[in-house]
Design an enzyme around this catalytic site. Structure first.
Site, PDB file in Angstrom:
ATOM      1  N   CYS A 177     -29.168   9.621 -51.884  1.00 18.33           N
ATOM      2  CA  CYS A 177     -28.979   8.426 -51.060  1.00 18.33           C
ATOM      3  C   CYS A 177     -28.992   7.187 -51.955  1.00 18.33           C
ATOM      4  CB  CYS A 177     -30.035   8.375 -49.960  1.00 18.33           C
ATOM      5  SG  CYS A 177     -29.786   7.027 -48.775  1.00 18.33           S
ATOM      6  N   ASP A 234     -20.591  11.863 -42.862  1.00 17.87           N
ATOM      7  CA  ASP A 234     -21.529  10.777 -43.166  1.00 17.87           C
ATOM      8  C   ASP A 234     -20.977   9.482 -42.588  1.00 17.87           C
ATOM      9  OD1 ASP A 234     -23.095   8.750 -44.355  1.00 17.87           O
ATOM     10  OD2 ASP A 234     -23.382   9.922 -46.185  1.00 17.87           O
ATOM     11  N   HIS A 266     -24.961  12.711 -43.690  1.00 20.20           N
ATOM     12  CA  HIS A 266     -25.713  12.131 -44.796  1.00 20.20           C
ATOM     13  C   HIS A 266     -27.020  12.913 -44.969  1.00 20.20           C
ATOM     14  CE1 HIS A 266     -26.639   8.791 -47.505  1.00 20.20           C
ATOM     15  NE2 HIS A 266     -27.864   8.822 -47.034  1.00 20.20           N
TER      16      HIS A 266
END
Length: 298
Positions: A177, A234, A266
């Site tokens: 991330c 995502d 995600h």
């Protein structure tokens, strides 16, 4: 090999993480005496962790990394033995170096790596006491200067090589991330990095005085091969942006491979959250290890 899928345009849910307003904070003499002992409160929905790795045969635990202005806490795991061991910097999400990051380090250590996850936001705030994403972003993430971030990673790599039986000639980096964004920046910063793996790292976002470049801005400047692992579903990182990142890097003669997993959200590697997807996570892990081996980290 690149797997791509089409994805509807969506407003980046994490756009603010790529740079917000600058605010003053103390930069001298910082120190945090301990790391997060479990999962940060910010991860409000936590399922049982899918993968649990013990420390048998390892040297694993909290360490302190000397930086230019104080001691930065980190978690390190490496094989017991004389070394030297290939180094992998493991860059956290926005939730601190909690058990998932520690377990990731132990997984790498079981494979022969000296894996270190630095607590890169230690100066900015204590993530163990934050439960709200907006608070984390506005009070911690947005206040971390990129120059300081890169310096912290440099300090971690240096410490691993000089004080932790790490092999400076075999330096890799991976991150998840927000840490995936940092992977792109670090690949453009440190020519000593042999290979980089970015897991669903945000590519766009706003720019500020202390966070002047997005990951997209440095695509043509990377100095190390980058493997990017992204989810086709995502909602915060459009597939078109990921494909553009690949194309920009390749046009500049850089070594980049992008894998986009169809119908995958995600944070698909985060095995303590509902977003975890076993097959893409395992495939991405295998690709990461192969990437490290191919480009001289293993």
């Amino acid at each position: 090999m690149t797997n791509t899928v089409s994805s509807p345009a969506a407003k980046p849910a994490l756009e603010g993480l790529d740079g917000l307003a600058r605010e003053p904070f103390s930069r001298r003499g910082f120190v945090m005496t301990g790391l997060i002992t479990g999962f940060t409160l910010a991860t409000t929905v936590v399922h049982g962790q899918a993968i649990k790795t013990d420390s048998a045969g390892l040297e694993a635990g909290d360490v302190m990394i000397p930086t230019s202005d104080g001691q930065m806490p980190a978690y390190r795991a490496m094989p017991a033995g004389a070394g030297p061991f290939p180094i992998v910097l493991v860059i956290e999400e926005i939730f601190g170096v909690h058990e998932y990051l520690k377990d990731t380090c132990r997984r790498l250590a079981k494979l022969g790596y000296c894996a270190i996850a630095p607590e890169i936001y230690a100066r900015q705030g204590d993530l163990t006491k934050m439960t709200d994403i907006q608070q984390i972003v506005s009070q911690v993430i947005s206040k971390k200067p990129d120059a300081e971030l890169l310096s912290d990673l440099d300090a971690t790599a240096k410490w691993a090589a000089t004080s932790s039986k790490g092999d400076a000639a075999k330096l890799g980096v991976t991150g998840f991330c927000r840490g995936g964004r940092a992977v792109w920046l670090y690949a453009a910063h440190n020519p000593s990095v042999k290979a980089s793996v970015a897991w669903y790292g945000p590519l766009g976002g706003s720019r500020t005085d202390i966070q002047p470049k997005t990951a997209a801005d440095v695509a043509a400047d990377i100095k190390a091969p980058v493997l990017g692992l992204y989810g086709g579903a995502d909602t915060g990182i459009p597939v078109t942006d990921v494909e553009k990142q690949r194309d920009t890097a390749k046009a500049a003669g850089k070594t980049v491979e992008i894998v986009i997993y169809p119908d995958t959200p995600h944070a698909f590697h985060a095995d303590y959250r509902p977003s975890y997807r076993k097959q893409p996570a395992e495939d991405g892990w295998a690709r990461m290890l192969a990437w490290f081996k191919t480009y001289g980290v293993a």
